[in-house]
Motif scaffolding. Structure first.
Motif, PDB file in Angstrom:
ATOM      1  N   VAL A 397      62.870 -40.627   8.276  1.00 22.99           N
ATOM      2  CA  VAL A 397      61.534 -40.077   8.516  1.00 22.99           C
ATOM      3  C   VAL A 397      61.646 -38.592   8.867  1.00 22.99           C
ATOM      4  O   VAL A 397      62.339 -38.221   9.815  1.00 22.99           O
ATOM      5  N   LYS A 398      60.981 -37.743   8.064  1.00 21.64           N
ATOM      6  CA  LYS A 398      60.935 -36.300   8.332  1.00 21.64           C
ATOM      7  C   LYS A 398      62.327 -35.754   8.684  1.00 21.64           C
ATOM      8  O   LYS A 398      62.523 -35.110   9.717  1.00 21.64           O
ATOM      9  N   VAL A 472      70.428 -36.914   0.198  1.00 23.35           N
ATOM     10  CA  VAL A 472      69.502 -36.186   1.069  1.00 23.35           C
ATOM     11  C   VAL A 472      69.025 -37.156   2.154  1.00 23.35           C
ATOM     12  O   VAL A 472      69.811 -37.549   3.001  1.00 23.35           O
ATOM     13  N   ASP A 473      67.768 -37.605   2.101  1.00 26.13           N
ATOM     14  CA  ASP A 473      67.273 -38.492   3.155  1.00 26.13           C
ATOM     15  C   ASP A 473      67.178 -39.944   2.710  1.00 26.13           C
ATOM     16  O   ASP A 473      66.714 -40.804   3.462  1.00 26.13           O
ATOM     17  N   ASP A 474      67.609 -40.258   1.504  1.00 24.34           N
ATOM     18  CA  ASP A 474      67.516 -41.617   0.977  1.00 24.34           C
ATOM     19  C   ASP A 474      68.818 -42.379   1.173  1.00 24.34           C
ATOM     20  O   ASP A 474      69.886 -41.920   0.747  1.00 24.34           O
ATOM     21  N   PHE A 501      67.203 -39.481  14.696  1.00 25.73           N
ATOM     22  CA  PHE A 501      66.720 -39.748  13.343  1.00 25.73           C
ATOM     23  C   PHE A 501      66.217 -41.194  13.286  1.00 25.73           C
ATOM     24  O   PHE A 501      66.793 -42.086  13.895  1.00 25.73           O
ATOM     25  N   GLU A 502      65.177 -41.408  12.486  1.00 21.24           N
ATOM     26  CA  GLU A 502      64.609 -42.746  12.357  1.00 21.24           C
ATOM     27  C   GLU A 502      64.567 -43.152  10.887  1.00 21.24           C
ATOM     28  O   GLU A 502      64.194 -42.361  10.019  1.00 21.24           O
ATOM     29  N   LEU A 503      64.963 -44.400  10.609  1.00 24.41           N
ATOM     30  CA  LEU A 503      64.910 -44.923   9.248  1.00 24.41           C
ATOM     31  C   LEU A 503      63.646 -45.744   9.048  1.00 24.41           C
ATOM     32  O   LEU A 503      63.205 -46.473   9.929  1.00 24.41           O
TER      33      LEU A 503
END
Length: 516
Positions: A397-398, A472-474, A501-503
């Motif tokens: 998330v973000k 990246v964030d995936d 960080f939150e998934l």
């Protein structure tokens, strides 16, 4: 046996008959026939003058083939002549439907050594044309007339063939005149290139050779096999780091920090002094007011834009600048909003343009180091992902906004904003890594790797996944059993929490892990 280590002394190579048709790219195929019979056939060869790209002529050995519909030249000889090449897809068919694919051709002139005959020909370029003959022949007993000038005085020696001249020219060069050298010997045929030696002749063979052999060497197979080896080979220099990238990596290691909450704090990696930045306020103001005018015609988009910026401020990702000092180096980042097509969450995306030039024609991105690419290629990541029995995906998330920028560098991330045109336009600073700055991708991803390194002993599985299963964030991970998948999910989740960080958006091919 597939081949002989020492070919018989009278072994001859014969080129297959060829025809041309449209086709795709490929390398050349060479067929060599070895017959146990004592009778052999000598192919016609001639030394010819071939024009190079500068207009000069070089000597080449030509194979004269009355059954070939096209002409050939070897790649090596074409290079020596520096001939201009053209793309041309030709499929060459031989005996038994054997196909060879040609992808280039060239044109040049050939002329005779003994007459004024000269002709311009088009040649298909091939890696190899059969050698003729494979080993030197004993012609000491052959009675050549003294007044005969041979087209190839070294016809009996094993020399490389440079070009093959086909049917379109073969019969044009024939002249009246033929001489039989003797019983069981080839003939001499008069041509405009000189007298060629061709035909069947008799030679002694060892009595223990029986049967007939065919060797087919396919250059395309060799080429593809070599490519396969290269693909499988581990390239140690595949991710060679450039000096600036190495400097950026060292800068990160030296300056990275953590807040008491665990959140990672980074500094902007400048490669030039920020003093090179000129004035940017006026440009940012002009673009902001232009954006406001556009939004006035789209109330729905404006509402989402305002809501987005309120969230940005409420999360602490941006804050109002109360004591503004414009005498020190600073930078205003222009921003605008765009709609995100097919988005499952927010329909709006705010774009920050750190490439906008200042009055000195220098932008923030111009003076930032970009950093190396440290995540694996998406193609390799997807291949590994498909190997798992149970798949698991999520995203952070973000992600960028979870990494803080050091307070002293936030003055290079100023923006202009107001929630209503009835308010005064104010200066805000962006407190986190900002998408749109050239260093942002490296800083965000490197923060994840930093987190993995910090907790590699405590979360071994999660740390490995953080470095190898993220694009990246995936997150694209998986396991062979439900137990392993559960452990993977737990470790990755807990590890990322250590850095705040939150998934989210969990998906899997197992119902237990869907939309958790």
């Amino acid at each position: 046996m597939l081949h002989r280590s020492q070919p018989p002394p009278m072994h001859l190579s014969t080129a297959p008959s060829t025809s041309a048709a449209a086709g795709n790219d490929a390398a050349a195929t060479v067929h060599t026939h070895m017959d146990s019979s004592s009778h052999q056939v000598l192919l016609a060869t001639s030394m010819v003058l071939v024009r190079d790209s500068f207009g000069s002529y070089k000597l080449g050995r030509a194979l004269l083939d009355s059954c070939s519909q096209i002409n050939f030249i070897t790649d090596d000889f074409a290079q020596r002549l520096n001939l201009r090449r053209h793309k041309k897809h030709v499929e060459v068919s031989g005996i038994g439907n054997a196909c060879t694919k040609i992808k280039q051709n060239c044109s040049t002139n050939i002329k005779s050594n003994v007459t004024d005959f000269e002709v311009e020909l088009s040649f298909c370029i091939t890696p190899h044309i059969s050698y003729q003959p494979d080993s030197e022949l004993d012609v000491s007993s052959w009675n050549f007339p003294s007044n005969v000038q041979l087209a190839d005085e070294s016809f009996y020696k094993s020399n490389k063939i440079d070009l093959l001249v086909g049917t379109e020219t073969f019969f044009d060069i024939l002249s009246v005149g033929q001489i039989k050298l003797g019983p069981n010997l080839p003939k001499l045929q008069k041509t405009l290139l000189g007298w060629i030696v061709t035909g069947r002749y008799n030679t002694s063979r060892p009595n223990n050779i029986n049967g007939s052999y065919l060797l087919s060497t396919d250059e395309e197979i060799n080429f593809n096999l070599e490519r396969l080896w290269k693909i499988e080979e581990i390239d140690k220099n595949a991710k060679e780091i450039m000096p600036e990238q190495r400097e950026c990596e060292q800068f990160f290691k030296t300056n990275v920090a953590r807040e008491t909450s665990g959140r990672i704090v980074v500094k902007l990696p400048f490669k030039e002094s920020p003093s090179s930045l000129g004035q940017s306020h006026n440009t940012a103001l002009r673009r902001f007011t232009a954006q406001e005018r556009r939004l006035a015609n789209n109330p729905e988009l404006k509402t989402e834009y305002v809501a987005f910026m309120r969230d940005y401020e409420s999360f602490g990702h941006m804050s109002l600048v109360k004591n503004l000092n414009l005498h020190e180096p600073h930078y205003y980042i222009p921003h605008h909003c765009v709609l995100k097509p097919n988005s499952t969450s927010t329909k709006l995306r705010v774009v920050f343009d750190a490439s906008c030039a200042t009055s000195s024609d220098t932008s923030l991105n111009d003076i930032l180091m970009v950093g190396p690419t440290i995540q694996e290629e998406l193609f390799l990541l997807l291949l590994r992902f498909r190997l798992h029995r149970f798949a698991l995906t999520a995203d952070i998330v973000k992600m960028y906004r979870q990494v803080l920028v050091s307070p002293e560098d936030r003055k290079f991330q100023y923006i202009l904003w107001r929630y209503s045109d009835k308010e005064e336009i104010k200066t805000y600073r962006l407190n986190t890594v900002t998408y749109g700055t050239s260093a942002a991708p490296f800083l965000a991803v490197r923060a994840l790797h930093y987190l993995a390194d910090e907790y590699s002993e405590r979360f071994e599985i999660g740390a490995n996944a953080l470095k190898t299963s993220f694009y990246v964030d995936d997150f694209l991970g998986g396991a062979e059993t439900i137990e392993e998948l559960t452990e993977l999910k737990n470790q990755v989740t807990e590890l990322l929490k250590m850095g705040c960080f939150e998934l989210d958006k969990w998906h899997s091919n197992h119902e237990k892990f869907r939309h958790d």
